[in-house]
Motif scaffolding. Structure first.
Motif, PDB file in Angstrom:
ATOM      1  N   TYR A 255       0.834  -1.209   0.000  1.00  0.00           N
ATOM      2  CA  TYR A 255       0.000   0.000   0.000  1.00  0.00           C
ATOM      3  C   TYR A 255       0.864   1.253   0.000  1.00  0.00           C
ATOM      4  N   ALA A 259       1.100   4.157  -2.779  1.00  0.00           N
ATOM      5  CA  ALA A 259       0.544   5.456  -2.387  1.00  0.00           C
ATOM      6  C   ALA A 259       1.597   6.552  -2.469  1.00  0.00           C
ATOM      7  N   LYS A 310      -5.898  -0.232   2.834  1.00  0.00           N
ATOM      8  CA  LYS A 310      -6.575   0.791   2.043  1.00  0.00           C
ATOM      9  C   LYS A 310      -7.976   1.069   2.585  1.00  0.00           C
ATOM     10  N   SER A 311      -8.685   0.015   2.971  1.00  0.00           N
ATOM     11  CA  SER A 311     -10.047   0.172   3.482  1.00  0.00           C
ATOM     12  C   SER A 311     -10.070   0.930   4.799  1.00  0.00           C
ATOM     13  N   VAL A 313      -7.665   2.961   6.074  1.00  0.00           N
ATOM     14  CA  VAL A 313      -7.205   4.340   5.889  1.00  0.00           C
ATOM     15  C   VAL A 313      -8.297   5.187   5.249  1.00  0.00           C
ATOM     16  N   ALA A 314      -9.032   4.623   4.293  1.00  0.00           N
ATOM     17  CA  ALA A 314     -10.097   5.374   3.634  1.00  0.00           C
ATOM     18  C   ALA A 314     -11.189   5.778   4.606  1.00  0.00           C
ATOM     19  N   GLU A 315     -11.466   4.924   5.584  1.00  0.00           N
ATOM     20  CA  GLU A 315     -12.566   5.214   6.514  1.00  0.00           C
ATOM     21  C   GLU A 315     -12.112   5.903   7.791  1.00  0.00           C
ATOM     22  N   GLY A 317      -8.703   7.144   8.339  1.00  0.00           N
ATOM     23  CA  GLY A 317      -7.497   7.949   8.222  1.00  0.00           C
ATOM     24  C   GLY A 317      -6.258   7.173   8.640  1.00  0.00           C
ATOM     25  N   PRO A 354     -14.600   8.826   8.819  1.00  0.00           N
ATOM     26  CA  PRO A 354     -13.744   9.200   7.688  1.00  0.00           C
ATOM     27  C   PRO A 354     -12.671  10.190   8.095  1.00  0.00           C
ATOM     28  N   GLN A 356      -9.320  12.710   6.882  1.00  0.00           N
ATOM     29  CA  GLN A 356      -9.157  13.742   5.889  1.00  0.00           C
ATOM     30  C   GLN A 356      -7.922  13.436   5.068  1.00  0.00           C
ATOM     31  N   ASN A 357      -8.170  13.083   3.772  1.00  0.00           N
ATOM     32  CA  ASN A 357      -7.085  12.743   2.859  1.00  0.00           C
ATOM     33  C   ASN A 357      -6.295  11.524   3.330  1.00  0.00           C
ATOM     34  N   GLY A 358      -6.892  10.727   4.181  1.00  0.00           N
ATOM     35  CA  GLY A 358      -6.230   9.504   4.608  1.00  0.00           C
ATOM     36  C   GLY A 358      -5.001   9.717   5.454  1.00  0.00           C
TER      37      GLY A 358
END
Length: 371
Positions: A255, A259, A310-311, A313-315, A317, A354, A356-358
């Motif tokens: 990841y 990224a 990824k999942s 971090v997306a939800e 951070g 969520p 902000q910007n991961g």
């Protein structure tokens, strides 16, 4: 105490059987080694900034050839397998040990020769103690001939590919130096896995039959592998925990490399696409050996672990994801790797909001620094 594995023979066998690396001039070899060392330090800065993990200061990678990789891994095997060799060696008749150690030495050497032409790099987690008896924290090793061979075979930009590889491997150094308990946890699990083996003659014969079945299954195109064939039920539970950790750290490495890549590796999309195709290629014999050694499982770990990271971090951070490094209790299980929501509900609870910007927590706080 009689040796269970003839390590000197393992090294000699591996070095004798390993295929030679690509043809390069002395200047090309020197340039590749220097660039890999430089890029390893550059990569760690990118990784630390992106992940928010406060790890040890960056160091240049150790760059080796294929025989050097074999020798280094034998040293690591000695450390990992010490609990088992002590247990077996004390209960095995001398003549059995003498013959068996040579057989296993040849087998280990042959496996290492197979792997030595394929591994691009690794973070060597288990090293022999230093002269003062202290266990080193680990060492990042890059296999220069394999990296050069891969970049030529793929037809990609050498500098970009080398940095891309370094990003993945440096992520492992950041993980294990920034999360000090992680190494001890893995070693304790592996020690327990090895020492709970039931090594009476009847059990060993049954295990040999299981290994034979696994080999036959692999040649038929099945999913059998040697590692699963030699497990007891108790070992399977431990291996599930170890597999979950390795899936996490490998997926995190994949990841991070992808990224961070777009900002520092201009051709990262081309590299990833070609590398994925390369992972799935190879002769039928090569694929059988990979399956037998559990390497196909490792490929699945990259994909499953990357999806988990990824999942989350997306939800939640990056700060939410970094809660994973708090303690062994916050590591995901294999079930949670497959279903990240399970892990977020258990560990994050109502904080799984969520980001902000991961990269920041929901409150805009600084990324969490693992203890």
């Amino acid at each position: 105490m009689p040796a269970v594995i003839d390590w000197d023979l393992a090294v000699a066998t591996g070095v004798r059987l390993v295929r030679p690396g690509p043809q390069v001039s002395r200047d090309e070899a020197r340039q590749a080694v220097a660039e890999l060392r430089r890029l390893s330090r550059e990569a760690e800065g990118h990784v630390k900034e992106f992940t928010g993990i406060d790890s040890a200061p960056p160091e240049e990678a150790t760059v080796v050839d294929r025989p050097g990789w074999i020798r280094a891994n034998v040293e690591g095997f000695k450390v990992v397998l010490e609990p088992l060799t002590e247990k077996v060696g004390s209960n095995m008749p001398g003549i059995v040990s003498a013959v068996g150690s040579r057989i296993t030495g040849v087998e280990v050497g042959a496996v290492l020769a197979f792997l030595a032409s394929r591994v691009l790099g690794q973070y060597e987690l288990f090293l022999p103690p230093d002269p003062d008896g202290n266990a080193p924290t680990g060492r990042l090793t890059l296999v220069a001939p394999n990296i050069v061979h891969a970049e030529r075979e793929l037809g990609v930009d050498p500098r970009d590919f080398r940095l891309w590889v370094c990003l993945h491997e440096e992520t492992h150094r950041v993980q294990f130096t920034g999360v000090p308990w992680l190494r001890e946890y893995l070693q304790s699990q592996m020690t327990e896995f090895l020492t709970i083996s039931d090594l009476d003659l009847s059990t060993l014969l049954n295990r040999m039959r299981d290994v034979t079945d696994a080999v036959a299954d692999a040649f038929r195109g099945g999913e059998g592998n040697i590692i699963e064939a030699i497990q007891t039920p108790e070992q399977k539970a431990i291996l599930d925990r170890v597999t979950a950790v390795m899936t996490l750290v490998e997926g995190h490495g994949d990841y991070v490399m992808d990224a961070v890549g777009p900002g520092v590796v201009p051709s990262v999309a081309d590299i990833r696409a070609k590398f994925q195709r390369r992972r799935g290629s190879g002769s039928r014999f090569d694929q059988i050996i990979r399956r037998l050694l559990g390497l196909e499982l490792k490929m699945k770990q990259y994909a499953e672990g990357s999806v988990f990271v990824k999942s989350v971090v997306a939800e939640a951070g990056m700060a939410g994801f970094n809660r994973v490094w708090t303690s062994p209790n916050t590591l995901p299980s294999r079930e949670e790797i497959a279903d990240p929501q399970l892990w977020m509900r258990r560990v994050l609870g109502s904080n799984a909001l969520p980001g902000q910007n991961g990269s920041a927590s929901p409150n805009g706080d600084e990324p969490h620094r693992p203890e």
